[in-house]
Design an enzyme around this catalytic site. Structure first.
Site, PDB file in Angstrom:
ATOM      1  N   ARG A 197      -4.950   4.426  -4.809  1.00 12.45           N
ATOM      2  CA  ARG A 197      -5.709   3.826  -5.989  1.00 12.45           C
ATOM      3  C   ARG A 197      -6.927   4.244  -5.916  1.00 12.45           C
ATOM      4  O   ARG A 197      -7.722   3.974  -4.754  1.00 12.45           O
ATOM      5  CB  ARG A 197      -5.454   2.178  -6.080  1.00 12.45           C
ATOM      6  CG  ARG A 197      -4.018   1.693  -6.112  1.00 12.45           C
ATOM      7  CD  ARG A 197      -3.969   0.308  -6.492  1.00 12.45           C
ATOM      8  NE  ARG A 197      -2.563  -0.170  -6.552  1.00 12.45           N
ATOM      9  CZ  ARG A 197      -1.729  -0.571  -5.516  1.00 12.45           C
ATOM     10  NH1 ARG A 197      -2.216  -0.763  -4.646  1.00 12.45           N
ATOM     11  NH2 ARG A 197      -0.345  -0.992  -5.773  1.00 12.45           N
ATOM     12  N   ASP A 217       6.919  -3.242 -14.784  1.00  8.85           N
ATOM     13  CA  ASP A 217       6.160  -3.855 -15.749  1.00  8.85           C
ATOM     14  C   ASP A 217       5.148  -2.790 -16.826  1.00  8.85           C
ATOM     15  O   ASP A 217       4.404  -3.241 -17.325  1.00  8.85           O
ATOM     16  CB  ASP A 217       4.882  -4.656 -15.069  1.00  8.85           C
ATOM     17  CG  ASP A 217       3.960  -3.733 -14.022  1.00  8.85           C
ATOM     18  OD1 ASP A 217       4.262  -2.427 -13.654  1.00  8.85           O
ATOM     19  OD2 ASP A 217       3.013  -4.265 -13.462  1.00  8.85           O
ATOM     20  N   GLY A 237       0.768   2.219  -6.311  1.00 13.57           N
ATOM     21  CA  GLY A 237       1.441   1.995  -5.396  1.00 13.57           C
ATOM     22  C   GLY A 237       2.790   3.179  -5.446  1.00 13.57           C
ATOM     23  O   GLY A 237       3.183   3.277  -6.356  1.00 13.57           O
ATOM     24  N   ARG A 239       3.632  -8.151  -8.489  1.00 11.80           N
ATOM     25  CA  ARG A 239       2.497  -8.104  -9.197  1.00 11.80           C
ATOM     26  C   ARG A 239       2.405  -9.237 -10.082  1.00 11.80           C
ATOM     27  O   ARG A 239       2.454 -10.430  -9.658  1.00 11.80           O
ATOM     28  CB  ARG A 239       1.760  -7.100  -9.860  1.00 11.80           C
ATOM     29  CG  ARG A 239       0.399  -6.777  -9.655  1.00 11.80           C
ATOM     30  CD  ARG A 239      -0.240  -5.537 -10.164  1.00 11.80           C
ATOM     31  NE  ARG A 239      -0.015  -4.444  -9.444  1.00 11.80           N
ATOM     32  CZ  ARG A 239      -0.804  -3.972  -8.692  1.00 11.80           C
ATOM     33  NH1 ARG A 239      -2.114  -4.580  -8.195  1.00 11.80           N
ATOM     34  NH2 ARG A 239      -0.579  -3.222  -7.770  1.00 11.80           N
ATOM     35  N   THR A 245       6.788   2.790 -10.619  1.00  9.99           N
ATOM     36  CA  THR A 245       6.313   1.378 -10.023  1.00  9.99           C
ATOM     37  C   THR A 245       7.738   0.577  -9.729  1.00  9.99           C
ATOM     38  O   THR A 245       8.340   0.341 -10.727  1.00  9.99           O
ATOM     39  CB  THR A 245       5.118   0.702 -10.819  1.00  9.99           C
ATOM     40  OG1 THR A 245       5.035  -0.885 -10.226  1.00  9.99           O
ATOM     41  CG2 THR A 245       5.631   0.254 -12.224  1.00  9.99           C
ATOM     42  N   ASP A 257       7.669  -2.510  -9.862  1.00 14.21           N
ATOM     43  CA  ASP A 257       7.345  -3.777 -10.667  1.00 14.21           C
ATOM     44  C   ASP A 257       8.210  -3.809 -12.054  1.00 14.21           C
ATOM     45  O   ASP A 257       8.280  -4.971 -12.832  1.00 14.21           O
ATOM     46  CB  ASP A 257       5.980  -4.093 -11.066  1.00 14.21           C
ATOM     47  CG  ASP A 257       5.045  -4.054  -9.643  1.00 14.21           C
ATOM     48  OD1 ASP A 257       5.722  -4.596  -8.629  1.00 14.21           O
ATOM     49  OD2 ASP A 257       3.878  -4.116  -9.602  1.00 14.21           O
ATOM     50  N   ASP A 297       0.351   1.505 -14.772  1.00  9.21           N
ATOM     51  CA  ASP A 297      -0.450   1.512 -16.253  1.00  9.21           C
ATOM     52  C   ASP A 297      -1.988   2.089 -15.670  1.00  9.21           C
ATOM     53  O   ASP A 297      -2.650   2.731 -16.428  1.00  9.21           O
ATOM     54  CB  ASP A 297      -0.595   0.066 -16.504  1.00  9.21           C
ATOM     55  CG  ASP A 297       0.469  -0.161 -17.539  1.00  9.21           C
ATOM     56  OD1 ASP A 297       0.947   0.447 -18.197  1.00  9.21           O
ATOM     57  OD2 ASP A 297       0.547  -1.616 -17.515  1.00  9.21           O
TER      58      ASP A 297
HETATM   59  O1  F6P Z   1       2.582  -2.372  -7.893  1.00  8.60           O
HETATM   60  C1  F6P Z   1       3.509  -2.340  -6.903  1.00  8.60           C
HETATM   61  C2  F6P Z   1       3.280  -3.354  -5.585  1.00  8.60           C
HETATM   62  O2  F6P Z   1       4.021  -3.377  -4.587  1.00  8.60           O
HETATM   63  C3  F6P Z   1       2.998  -4.713  -6.394  1.00  8.60           C
HETATM   64  O3  F6P Z   1       4.539  -5.319  -6.275  1.00  8.60           O
HETATM   65  C4  F6P Z   1       2.164  -5.399  -5.307  1.00  8.60           C
HETATM   66  O4  F6P Z   1       1.467  -6.723  -6.026  1.00  8.60           O
HETATM   67  C5  F6P Z   1       1.163  -4.465  -4.972  1.00  8.60           C
HETATM   68  O5  F6P Z   1       2.078  -3.163  -5.308  1.00  8.60           O
HETATM   69  C6  F6P Z   1       0.798  -4.457  -3.452  1.00  8.60           C
HETATM   70  O6  F6P Z   1      -0.083  -3.570  -3.454  1.00  8.60           O
HETATM   71  P1  F6P Z   1      -0.560  -2.909  -1.963  1.00  8.60           P
HETATM   72  O7  F6P Z   1       0.356  -1.967  -1.477  1.00  8.60           O
HETATM   73  O8  F6P Z   1      -2.045  -2.543  -2.350  1.00  8.60           O
HETATM   74  O9  F6P Z   1      -0.689  -4.169  -1.289  1.00  8.60           O
END
Ligand code: F6P
Length: 319
Positions: free
Chosen positions: A72, A129, A11, A171, A125, A127, A103
């Site tokens: 991804r 995390d 992301g 997440r 990120t 998050d 990660d």
């Molecule tokens: O990891 C960043 C994040 O924005 C998370 O907070 C969320 O769960 C996820 O990515 C959303 O991913 P996507 O953009 O694929 O919907």
């Protein structure tokens, strides 16, 4: 090392551009050539690689998103994809790679290092995390965006004597929700790391109602989810009209804050310095306000807990 590459993966997060800029300019200042790999590991496998110079990264320090695009990459989780990626690096003359992401992106960097391409990861990120670092790029901007959005929700919630249940991203982790919850003075913060039932939230609201408060904000981490249902239960249990809002991807965008730009610049600089010293399979990180680095295996095996003291502070001050 004469030529290095840089990519962003997973992301996007505000500050990634500032990190790309720092990587490119530090490398050039140290006599290296830099290639930009487009769209994360997918672009690497496909050989979608561009030349970057000091001017290619002008006017991006202030921009959210990533000029290198991101993805991804399921293909890069397979051995065949990693081999293709390593071959693409060799074909493009890339002798070392800076990977900006979370990660999942670091696992790719570890695998690529095993296939002969030294990689250095930069944590990026919203998050926050990633266990090896106190701070990940994008977190500060996302916290501020979430806070501003909830401040706006508060205006309408207060005017109608309502309760607002707001879902923030993160997440599986509650770091973003916790910080945002404290900053907006949420009555309750629901995060995956702490067991807090809707019944307990209702009891909390009822107790605070007795002190004269008539509007409430409940922050819910994405990892808990179910805001519509939580809102229904709160309305039924308290009699307070309740609305649910999911903030969503607005939290990923926007111009990076000072903190994100400065950290990105420090980490981008440090990552290139490691490659210059011939070190790979490393992650740069922030620990106690200092830039440090770890072996990627070590970094991936670390565990990060929610700051429970902060959670306690939030509960104590939101009565
Ligand atoms: O990891 C960043 C994040 O924005 C998370 O907070 C969320 O769960 C996820 O990515 C959303 O991913 P996507 O953009 O694929 O919907």
């Amino acid at each position: 090392m004469k030529t290095i590459g840089v990519l962003t993966s997973g992301g996007d997060a505000p500050g990634m551009n500032a990190a790309v800029r720092a990587v490119v300019r530090t490398a050039i200042a140290n006599g290296m050539t830099v290639k930009g790999v487009m769209r994360g590991y997918n672009g690497l496998i496909e050989g979608d690689i561009i030349d970057l110079n000091a001017r290619s990264v002008s006017d991006i320090i202030n921009r959210g998103g990533t000029m290198l695009y991101t993805a991804r990459s399921p293909r890069f989780r397979e051995e065949a994809g990693i081999i293709e990626g390593a071959e693409a690096c060799k074909a493009a003359g890339i002798e070392g790679l800076v990977v900006i992401g979370g990660d999942g992106s670091f696992r790719g960097a570890r695998d690529l290092s095993l296939h002969g391409i030294p990689c250095v990861g930069i944590p990026g990120t919203i998050d926050n995390d990633i266990a090896c670092t106190d701070y990940t790029l994008g977190f500060d901007t996302a916290m501020n965006t979430a806070m501003e959005m909830v401040d706006k929700i508060r205006d309408t919630s207060q005017s109608h004597d309502r309760c607002s249940v707001v879902e923030v991203m993160g997440r599986h982790a509650g770091h973003l929700a916790l910080q945002c919850g404290i900053a907006v003075g949420a009555t309750a913060i629901m995060v995956p790391e702490v067991e807090l039932s809707v019944e307990e939230v209702i009891a909390r609201i009822k107790a605070i109602q007795k002190t004269g408060k008539r509007h409430f904000i409940v922050v819910v981490a994405e990892g808990v989810g179910g805001v519509e249902e939580i809102a229904k239960q709160i309305e039924a249990g308290t009699g307070v009209v309740t609305r649910a809002t999911t903030l969503g991807h607005v939290q990923r965008g926007g111009n990076p804050t000072v903190r994100d730009r400065v950290r990105a610049t420090q980490l981008g600089y440090a990552a290139v310095k490691l490659l210059q010293e011939g070190k790979g399979n490393r992650v740069v990180a922030i620990k106690n306000n200092t830039v440090v680095d770890y072996d990627i295996y070590e970094a991936l095996n670390m565990k990060k807990d929610l700051d429970m003291e902060m959670y306690e502070i939030a509960n104590t001050t939101s009565i």
